[in-house]
Design an enzyme around this catalytic site. Structure first.
Site: not given
Ligand code: CA
Length: 379
Positions: A109, A214, A317, A207, A123, A227, A107, A331, A231, A211, A114
């Site tokens: 990113y 995670q 994403t 996916d 962060r 995760k 996967d 988001e 999926t 959260r 995103h």
């Molecule tokens: Ca993903």
């Protein structure tokens, strides 16, 4: 539009798409609301590749065979002298299975908006983009064994959300992504220019992400237990040959990518829709992906890692730069601080038990179908 003699209803797949999947023990091509039994209409050699309940042998056969089969199908559907052959091979709709054996799952990113948003949410004290983000397509190796076909129930996972606090997630989320399906294996690095020698087609990917699990585990990516529980992928693999009309230049890349990531190859202009309990909550733009499928494949093999038939790599994403084009609830609700209101008056920061999420996509007359899942309570 491709003219066909076959009367097709307004819904379902038309002759422009011709995707492949498996229903029961047959490889089939969906047409409108019917299924074409592929082995029943092909010449003997390609028919032998689709005689079993899996796309694996066909995927491994490579671009010349993929093109031959698509040309045969197009001829069958556009020349009505084939009418009786096709009509004898049409079957009623059925429930699709996972159409290929998922070998490895990666996967990425790769949507800049995103990555910026997740960085800001998870962060806020640090630069939003990780330092390497614009130099290579960041990704992680996921869990192939929990990639499942659309319709598979989404059982709310349990995990550690804080020290000693092991319980069902209350921040269950989605991620709207594209998945690229590898057909032809490779013993080592694949040049970016050669991606279409290996990649057969595209599926839609959700996916599912917890959260709270995670973010306690590892910020921002959290690619382990937050995760790996599930999926979901759409059941119909749409060949790249159907999507050439959707190929577009990707976003400008600055700084210039390293040599092994060039040429960048095309981006894909697909219109995605994310529905929560039938209500559209987002329209993520696939054309916003910063890194292309060619660059992702070149990068994931750049260290000599081999490639197998059935390898699946997802885009990450997909989020655009406006609030109605974000590809996950993290988001869309900005970390749960701005809940969505649904038409029934209820609100969501994250998914509730019983919620159904469906991601669909089109590119003009070409459809990628949809990937759907309904949340079940934690047992
Ligand atoms: Ca993903």
């Amino acid at each position: 539009m491709t003219a066909t003699w076959l009367p097709l209803p307004a819904t379902g797949f038309g002759p422009e798409t011709l995707p492949y999947g498996v229903v029961g023990d047959r490889v089939v091509v969906p047409l409108g609301e019917s299924l074409l039994d592929l082995a029943a209409v092909l010449p003997p050699e390609p028919a032998a590749l689709v005689a079993g309940p899996s796309l694996d042998p066909f995927l491994a056969a490579g671009p010349a065979v993929w093109a031959e089969v698509r040309a045969v199908l197009t001829d069958l559907l556009t020349d009505d002298r084939h009418r009786s052959l096709v009509e004898r091979a049409l079957r009623p709709a059925g429930t699709p299975r996972l159409p290929f054996t998922v070998a490895d799952y990666v996967d990425f990113y790769s949507a800049e908006q995103h990555a910026l948003n997740v960085g800001r949410i998870f962060r806020p004290e640090a630069p939003a983009l990780p330092p390497a983000w614009k130099h290579l397509p960041i990704g992680y190796h996921g869990r192939a064994g929990t990639v499942a076909v659309s319709g598979t129930p989404v059982v709310r996972p349990r995990g550690l959300v804080g020290p000693g606090d092991f319980r069902p997630t209350d921040r269950l989320d989605i991620e709207a992504e594209l998945g690229f399906v590898v057909g032809v294996p490779a013993a080592g690095p694949v040049a970016a220019a050669d991606w279409r020698e290996h990649v057969f087609g595209v599926v839609l990917v959700n996916d599912w992400s917890a959260r709270d699990i995670q973010s306690f585990e590892y910020r921002p990516l959290g690619p382990f237990l937050g995760k790996s529980f599930l999926t979901s992928v759409s059941p119909w693999v749409v060949p790249l040959a159907a999507l050439e009309g959707a190929f577009v230049d990707p976003p400008a890349q600055d700084p210039a990518p390293a040599a092994h990531l060039l040429p960048a190859g095309p981006g894909l202009d697909l219109a995605l829709e994310v529905r929560l309990n039938g209500h559209v909550i987002s329209r993520p733009p696939a054309s916003a992906l910063y890194w292309t499928a060619a660059q992702q494949l070149a990068h994931l093999t750049a260290n000599g890692a081999t490639l197998r038939t059935g390898d699946l790599y997802a885009s990450g994403t997909i989020s655009g730069d406006t609030p109605d084009r974000l590809g996950c609830l993290l988001e869309l609700t900005w970390g749960g601080t701005r809940p969505l209101t649904l038409p029934d008056g209820s609100t969501r920061s994250y998914l509730a038990d019983g919620d159904t999420v469906t991601i669909s996509a089109t590119a003009g007359p070409v459809s990628l179908g949809s990937v759907s899942g309904t949340v079940r309570p934690s047992p």
